[in-house]
Scaffold this motif. Structure first.
Motif, PDB file in Angstrom:
ATOM      1  N   PHE A 223      76.259  -3.497 -23.787  1.00  0.00           N
ATOM      2  CA  PHE A 223      75.129  -4.179 -24.432  1.00  0.00           C
ATOM      3  C   PHE A 223      74.547  -5.197 -23.457  1.00  0.00           C
ATOM      4  CE2 PHE A 223      78.160  -2.770 -27.584  1.00  0.00           C
ATOM      5  CZ  PHE A 223      77.353  -2.058 -28.456  1.00  0.00           C
ATOM      6  N   PRO A 224      73.231  -5.452 -23.526  1.00  0.00           N
ATOM      7  CA  PRO A 224      72.564  -6.338 -22.554  1.00  0.00           C
ATOM      8  C   PRO A 224      72.873  -7.811 -22.816  1.00  0.00           C
ATOM      9  CG  PRO A 224      70.996  -5.589 -24.191  1.00  0.00           C
ATOM     10  CD  PRO A 224      72.282  -4.854 -24.478  1.00  0.00           C
ATOM     11  N   VAL A 225      74.123  -8.171 -22.606  1.00  0.00           N
ATOM     12  CA  VAL A 225      74.571  -9.543 -22.846  1.00  0.00           C
ATOM     13  C   VAL A 225      73.995 -10.453 -21.756  1.00  0.00           C
ATOM     14  CG1 VAL A 225      76.586 -11.042 -23.059  1.00  0.00           C
ATOM     15  CG2 VAL A 225      76.696  -8.665 -23.878  1.00  0.00           C
ATOM     16  N   PRO A 226      73.234 -11.494 -22.123  1.00  0.00           N
ATOM     17  CA  PRO A 226      72.606 -12.327 -21.089  1.00  0.00           C
ATOM     18  C   PRO A 226      73.590 -13.268 -20.391  1.00  0.00           C
ATOM     19  CG  PRO A 226      71.399 -12.422 -23.185  1.00  0.00           C
ATOM     20  CD  PRO A 226      72.737 -11.811 -23.475  1.00  0.00           C
TER      21      PRO A 226
ATOM     22  N   ARG B 113      55.922  -9.105 -27.572  1.00  0.00           N
ATOM     23  CA  ARG B 113      56.778  -8.091 -26.951  1.00  0.00           C
ATOM     24  C   ARG B 113      56.575  -8.099 -25.440  1.00  0.00           C
ATOM     25  NH1 ARG B 113      59.203  -4.533 -30.451  1.00  0.00           N
ATOM     26  NH2 ARG B 113      58.631  -4.856 -32.644  1.00  0.00           N
ATOM     27  N   VAL B 114      57.656  -8.350 -24.713  1.00  0.00           N
ATOM     28  CA  VAL B 114      57.623  -8.359 -23.248  1.00  0.00           C
ATOM     29  C   VAL B 114      57.938  -6.941 -22.784  1.00  0.00           C
ATOM     30  CG1 VAL B 114      58.619  -9.335 -21.151  1.00  0.00           C
ATOM     31  CG2 VAL B 114      58.377 -10.766 -23.210  1.00  0.00           C
ATOM     32  N   LYS B 115      56.946  -6.276 -22.226  1.00  0.00           N
ATOM     33  CA  LYS B 115      57.087  -4.859 -21.899  1.00  0.00           C
ATOM     34  C   LYS B 115      57.495  -4.608 -20.444  1.00  0.00           C
ATOM     35  CE  LYS B 115      53.910  -3.411 -25.549  1.00  0.00           C
ATOM     36  NZ  LYS B 115      54.981  -2.835 -26.383  1.00  0.00           N
ATOM     37  N   THR B 116      57.367  -5.615 -19.604  1.00  0.00           N
ATOM     38  CA  THR B 116      57.801  -5.457 -18.216  1.00  0.00           C
ATOM     39  C   THR B 116      59.315  -5.657 -18.119  1.00  0.00           C
ATOM     40  OG1 THR B 116      57.296  -6.137 -15.950  1.00  0.00           O
ATOM     41  CG2 THR B 116      57.557  -7.887 -17.554  1.00  0.00           C
ATOM     42  N   GLU B 117      59.931  -5.110 -17.070  1.00  0.00           N
ATOM     43  CA  GLU B 117      61.385  -5.239 -16.943  1.00  0.00           C
ATOM     44  C   GLU B 117      61.778  -6.687 -16.636  1.00  0.00           C
ATOM     45  OE1 GLU B 117      64.237  -2.257 -14.955  1.00  0.00           O
ATOM     46  OE2 GLU B 117      64.084  -3.874 -13.460  1.00  0.00           O
TER      47      GLU B 117
ATOM     48  N   LYS C 273      66.862  -5.059 -17.626  1.00  0.00           N
ATOM     49  CA  LYS C 273      67.354  -4.359 -16.441  1.00  0.00           C
ATOM     50  C   LYS C 273      68.703  -3.688 -16.684  1.00  0.00           C
ATOM     51  CE  LYS C 273      68.245  -5.094 -11.508  1.00  0.00           C
ATOM     52  NZ  LYS C 273      68.267  -6.095 -10.406  1.00  0.00           N
ATOM     53  N   GLY C 274      68.734  -2.365 -16.489  1.00  0.00           N
ATOM     54  CA  GLY C 274      69.971  -1.604 -16.620  1.00  0.00           C
ATOM     55  C   GLY C 274      70.304  -1.160 -18.035  1.00  0.00           C
ATOM     56  N   TYR C 275      69.435  -1.436 -18.990  1.00  0.00           N
ATOM     57  CA  TYR C 275      69.732  -1.121 -20.397  1.00  0.00           C
ATOM     58  C   TYR C 275      68.518  -0.516 -21.105  1.00  0.00           C
ATOM     59  CZ  TYR C 275      73.844  -4.094 -19.750  1.00  0.00           C
ATOM     60  OH  TYR C 275      75.026  -4.641 -19.309  1.00  0.00           O
ATOM     61  N   ASP C 276      68.810   0.226 -22.174  1.00  0.00           N
ATOM     62  CA  ASP C 276      67.728   0.708 -23.034  1.00  0.00           C
ATOM     63  C   ASP C 276      67.791   0.035 -24.401  1.00  0.00           C
ATOM     64  OD1 ASP C 276      69.953   1.890 -24.123  1.00  0.00           O
ATOM     65  OD2 ASP C 276      69.260   3.958 -23.884  1.00  0.00           O
ATOM     66  N   ILE C 277      68.528  -1.066 -24.493  1.00  0.00           N
ATOM     67  CA  ILE C 277      68.648  -1.839 -25.735  1.00  0.00           C
ATOM     68  C   ILE C 277      67.811  -3.105 -25.598  1.00  0.00           C
ATOM     69  CG2 ILE C 277      70.253  -3.147 -27.207  1.00  0.00           C
ATOM     70  CD1 ILE C 277      72.453  -1.204 -26.293  1.00  0.00           C
ATOM     71  N   PRO C 278      66.915  -3.400 -26.540  1.00  0.00           N
ATOM     72  CA  PRO C 278      66.081  -4.602 -26.437  1.00  0.00           C
ATOM     73  C   PRO C 278      66.856  -5.874 -26.784  1.00  0.00           C
ATOM     74  CG  PRO C 278      65.622  -3.467 -28.488  1.00  0.00           C
ATOM     75  CD  PRO C 278      66.592  -2.598 -27.739  1.00  0.00           C
TER      76      PRO C 278
ATOM     77  N   VAL D  14      69.592  -3.789 -31.764  1.00  0.00           N
ATOM     78  CA  VAL D  14      68.843  -4.896 -31.163  1.00  0.00           C
ATOM     79  C   VAL D  14      69.836  -6.014 -30.864  1.00  0.00           C
ATOM     80  CG1 VAL D  14      67.019  -6.605 -31.481  1.00  0.00           C
ATOM     81  CG2 VAL D  14      66.756  -4.299 -32.456  1.00  0.00           C
ATOM     82  N   MET D  15      69.837  -6.488 -29.628  1.00  0.00           N
ATOM     83  CA  MET D  15      70.676  -7.625 -29.232  1.00  0.00           C
ATOM     84  C   MET D  15      69.922  -8.913 -29.521  1.00  0.00           C
ATOM     85  SD  MET D  15      73.599  -8.326 -27.561  1.00  0.00           S
ATOM     86  CE  MET D  15      74.287  -9.930 -27.184  1.00  0.00           C
ATOM     87  N   TRP D  16      70.578  -9.855 -30.206  1.00  0.00           N
ATOM     88  CA  TRP D  16      69.938 -11.128 -30.548  1.00  0.00           C
ATOM     89  C   TRP D  16      70.658 -12.245 -29.796  1.00  0.00           C
ATOM     90  CZ3 TRP D  16      69.734 -13.342 -36.248  1.00  0.00           C
ATOM     91  CH2 TRP D  16      68.965 -14.511 -36.261  1.00  0.00           C
ATOM     92  N   SER D  17      69.891 -13.041 -29.040  1.00  0.00           N
ATOM     93  CA  SER D  17      70.465 -14.156 -28.294  1.00  0.00           C
ATOM     94  C   SER D  17      69.601 -15.396 -28.461  1.00  0.00           C
ATOM     95  CB  SER D  17      70.561 -13.822 -26.799  1.00  0.00           C
ATOM     96  OG  SER D  17      71.509 -12.808 -26.565  1.00  0.00           O
ATOM     97  N   THR D  18      70.206 -16.551 -28.197  1.00  0.00           N
ATOM     98  CA  THR D  18      69.441 -17.793 -28.165  1.00  0.00           C
ATOM     99  C   THR D  18      69.784 -18.542 -26.888  1.00  0.00           C
ATOM    100  OG1 THR D  18      68.995 -19.905 -29.267  1.00  0.00           O
ATOM    101  CG2 THR D  18      71.195 -18.992 -29.547  1.00  0.00           C
ATOM    102  N   THR D  19      68.807 -19.243 -26.332  1.00  0.00           N
ATOM    103  CA  THR D  19      68.976 -19.875 -25.026  1.00  0.00           C
ATOM    104  C   THR D  19      69.899 -21.085 -25.059  1.00  0.00           C
ATOM    105  OG1 THR D  19      67.017 -21.236 -25.397  1.00  0.00           O
ATOM    106  CG2 THR D  19      66.700 -19.146 -24.252  1.00  0.00           C
TER     107      THR D  19
END
Length: 504
Positions: free
Chosen positions: A130-133, A28-32, A60-65, A304-309
């Motif tokens: 949503f925190p879309v990368p 778990r990455v806890k820093t922004e 950054k800018g979201y409360d959704i992981p 929870v937002m799920w993404s892959t690189t």
């Protein structure tokens, strides 16, 4: 199995994350972390080190992981499939093949699906809630679907398809969709186009991981991926019918953006850093893509937002393609009644797509050539595969040390190589010129000792009794831990001796 490893039942993304937590497979990455570039770059560096799955708790800018790096090791794929994490990729694929050759399991309709806990409609629709990368510097923008799929339905038969088509954010309520020509979603879209109708569609992010795995699998037209996922789970997938689109949707998804695609409305999208390690979707060079106009967004409480690189190997996409394409190819060869298949492997290093290795126990002259040609004639192998390597039964298909040895010592370029001039390619293959990617050539490398040779080379083997002595005395030599001999004794000793020992 490692004593610390637990196999837990999984029915959504949350239970998968809990299973990873229980097995020490998530960090778990806890820093922004910034959703633009930084999140992807951290994930990619982690993946290069074969690190754990990652949960970014402060984007950054979201409360959704945001959850990434879900499948970058065989252990995590095994956990997702509720299988023994000690299994290799080839062994996992065999399990997949065995499960899906049994009766497929239809989904079950449920009341009050969790994904309907929240509904966003009308002027409130904004996919960037949503925190879309934004993944790579030359990407055309933010991509909502990288770890997800698009749901479409055949208007004549009701056949539901789950297709892993990337979706770029093109507006608050517009998602581009990379529906490649000839894919099942494209087949559906053409039918709606002929009817002069809009196509219902839904972009799904965050789900039971087995649905993402099934959605990225090459299955026959007319087969629902929900049924494939059911057979892999051994139980029905919970679904519901949307009153907006009429589509059958996953009940336990995290986020669903549903609406309609006008087959005649096309927009530029991309570029996007693809699984090949190169960009695709260059504006002005590639064909424009259809777009999903969103009419409703559904999401669970605290989604929870799920993404892959995506990007260069090895990451989630390559591992997924390696697993499910190996499994479907093995299934194809079983259905084609090709005898003697010992193991099959489509390596993630080859983008989980372009190269195949098959181990075969030869039974007649030309058997290994039969296998190589069967691969490129199969449902899985006919599309995009550029090379096939066949090896004898004493070599596992995923044992790269021995595969290279076979190519060095059992292969003769003139005798053992076949070039096929024309085969179906993928438009994402950067090895072909961008204006000519429909057709590719192929090569079969037969790294088997010819069956018909009467005087075969005399291979080196160790003495089984002495190896057993070495195993018994392993710690006496000053080595720590258990002896490794048990796992290699059959590979290092003469096959007929090993066979007798097993029978005894």
């Amino acid at each position: 199995m490692n004593a610390r490893t637990e196999v837990r039942p999984i029915d959504d993304l949350r239970s998968y994350i809990a299973a990873l937590e229980a097995n020490g497979e998530i960090h778990r990455v806890k820093t922004e972390v910034d959703w633009k570039y930084e999140l992807c770059h951290v994930s990619k560096v982690n993946e290069e080190q074969k690190g754990p799955a990652l949960m970014y708790e402060k984007v950054k800018g979201y409360d959704i992981p945001v959850f990434t790096s879900a499948f970058t090791t065989p252990q995590r794929l095994a956990i997702a499939l509720e299988q023994d994490p000690s299994l290799s990729m080839s062994q996992l694929s065999k399990k997949w093949m065995e499960l899906t050759t049994k009766q497929l399991i239809k989904p079950v309709m449920v009341d009050r699906p969790p994904v309907m806990e929240n509904q966003i409609t009308g002027q409130d629709i904004d996919i960037e809630k949503f925190p879309v990368p934004w993944f790579y510097p030359d990407d055309g923008g933010r991509f909502f679907v990288t770890a997800g799929y698009l749901v479409t339905q055949d208007p004549d038969t009701g056949w539901t398809n789950l297709g892993t088509y990337r979706s770029q954010v093109l507006g608050r309520d517009i998602l581009g969709s990379q529906i490649i020509k000839g894919k099942h979603g494209d087949m559906h879209m053409k039918k709606y186009q002929e009817r002069g109708e809009l196509m219902p569609a839904a972009a799904v992010v965050g789900c039971d991981p087995v649905l993402f795995l099934a959605a990225s699998t090459l299955v026959s037209a007319g087969v629902d991926e929900y049924d494939i996922a059911g057979s892999l789970r051994g139980r029905p997938v919970p679904v519901f019918k949307s009153e907006v689109t009429g589509l059958t949707l996953p009940a336990n998804a995290e986020i669903i953006a549903e609406g309609f695609i006008d087959p005649n409305e096309l927009m530029d999208e991309g570029p996007f850093g693809e699984y090949t390690g190169y960009y695709s979707g260059n504006k002005g060079k590639d064909y424009p893509k259809p777009v999903l106009r969103i009419k409703r967004i559904l999401h669970r409480n605290k989604p929870v937002m799920w993404s892959t690189t995506v990007g260069k190997p090895i990451n989630d996409i390559h591992m997924i393609q390696s697993l499910n394409r190996t499994a479907t190819l093995w299934y194809d060869l079983e259905m084609m009644k090709v005898p003697g298949i010992q193991s099959v492997y489509i390596p993630p290093e080859a983008c989980g797509r372009f190269w195949v290795v098959v181990s075969v126990k030869q039974m007649y002259p030309g058997h290994s050539s039969h296998v190589g040609n069967a691969v490129i004639a199969s449902t899985t192998g006919h599309y995009g595969v550029k090379g096939v390597i066949t090896v004898d039964h004493d070599i596992e298909a995923d044992d790269w040390d021995r595969v290279w040895w076979a190519l060095a010592t059992r292969f003769d370029p003139k005798r053992s190589a076949q070039i096929i001039d024309r085969g179906r390619s993928t438009p994402l293959d950067p090895g072909l010129p961008i204006e000519a990617r429909d057709i590719t050539s192929r090569i079969i490398l037969d790294a088997c000792t010819p069956y018909e040779w009467k005087n075969k080379p005399n291979e080196i083997f160790m003495d089984r009794a002495v190896l057993q002595k070495v195993s018994d005395r392993w710690n006496d030599y000053g080595f720590r831990g258990a002896s490794p001999v048990a796992g290699m004794i059959n590979r290092l000793t003469r096959p007929e001796v090993a066979k007798k020992a097993k029978a005894g």
